[in-house]
Design a protein around this motif. Sequence first.
Motif, PDB file in Angstrom:
ATOM      1  N   LYS A  51       3.676  -4.997   3.613  1.00 51.29           N
ATOM      2  CA  LYS A  51       3.753  -6.362   4.151  1.00 51.29           C
ATOM      3  C   LYS A  51       4.944  -6.541   5.096  1.00 51.29           C
ATOM      4  N   PRO A  52       6.166  -6.150   4.675  1.00 45.46           N
ATOM      5  CA  PRO A  52       7.285  -6.303   5.616  1.00 45.46           C
ATOM      6  C   PRO A  52       7.137  -5.447   6.872  1.00 45.46           C
ATOM      7  N   LEU A  53       6.580  -4.249   6.723  1.00 50.17           N
ATOM      8  CA  LEU A  53       6.387  -3.394   7.909  1.00 50.17           C
ATOM      9  C   LEU A  53       5.390  -4.025   8.869  1.00 50.17           C
ATOM     10  N   TYR A  57       5.166  -6.425  13.389  1.00 54.56           N
ATOM     11  CA  TYR A  57       4.245  -6.422  14.521  1.00 54.56           C
ATOM     12  C   TYR A  57       3.289  -7.606  14.529  1.00 54.56           C
ATOM     13  N   ILE A  58       2.981  -8.123  13.348  1.00 48.54           N
ATOM     14  CA  ILE A  58       2.023  -9.223  13.253  1.00 48.54           C
ATOM     15  C   ILE A  58       2.775 -10.451  12.742  1.00 48.54           C
ATOM     16  N   GLU A  63      -3.975 -13.183   7.566  1.00 44.19           N
ATOM     17  CA  GLU A  63      -5.206 -12.438   7.300  1.00 44.19           C
ATOM     18  C   GLU A  63      -5.114 -11.010   7.851  1.00 44.19           C
ATOM     19  N   ALA A  64      -4.574 -10.856   9.051  1.00 44.78           N
ATOM     20  CA  ALA A  64      -4.414  -9.527   9.640  1.00 44.78           C
ATOM     21  C   ALA A  64      -3.452  -8.685   8.802  1.00 44.78           C
ATOM     22  N   ILE A  65      -2.390  -9.298   8.323  1.00 50.44           N
ATOM     23  CA  ILE A  65      -1.438  -8.581   7.462  1.00 50.44           C
ATOM     24  C   ILE A  65      -2.131  -8.164   6.171  1.00 50.44           C
ATOM     25  N   GLY A  68      -4.211  -5.215   6.877  1.00 54.96           N
ATOM     26  CA  GLY A  68      -3.325  -4.080   7.108  1.00 54.96           C
ATOM     27  C   GLY A  68      -2.776  -3.510   5.815  1.00 54.96           C
ATOM     28  N   VAL A  69      -2.439  -4.374   4.880  1.00 54.88           N
ATOM     29  CA  VAL A  69      -1.932  -3.926   3.575  1.00 54.88           C
ATOM     30  C   VAL A  69      -3.003  -3.107   2.859  1.00 54.88           C
ATOM     31  N   ILE A  70      -4.237  -3.584   2.898  1.00 49.06           N
ATOM     32  CA  ILE A  70      -5.337  -2.844   2.260  1.00 49.06           C
ATOM     33  C   ILE A  70      -5.432  -1.444   2.852  1.00 49.06           C
TER      34      ILE A  70
END
Length: 163
Positions: A51-53, A57-58, A63-65, A68-70
Amino acid sequence: MNAFYQAAITGVSQNYGAKNEKGIRKTVKTCAASVTVVGFALGLLTAIFAKPLLSIYITDSKEAIDYGVIRMVISGIPYFLCGIMEVQAGQLRGLGYSTTAMVNSLVGACGFRILWVMFILPLHRTTEVLFICWPISWVLVIVMHFVCYKVVKKKAYARMLEA
């Protein structure tokens, strides 16, 4: 992962040229062990701090994060498998079987992923099902490389000792 692949192909080919079967085995074992430790540790850290990484960028889409986490969890934790796959490809290439390694990678990674998206994903339309095809393809290619190595090993070592 690419650095371990490069080390494997270099070490295997140098030991192959020096007719040092023991050196070939040591190179592959060392590279595989190293890539497992480094790949798992970095993959785990990536999953833990996903999440922090991603937030670097986002900045405008929770929702995009979340998506990305998944992806980072599903492909990050088993990322060492990609490294093992690369080390095995380096072993085959170092023994002179670069076409074999290429075909395995094309069929096992690219071909499998295309078939996954065509036939499996429509049955289970989730992000997790889409992303899980990466680690599965890595395992598939690892098995393919291993089988090919077992098939070509005797011939490669016999050719090495003749030269």
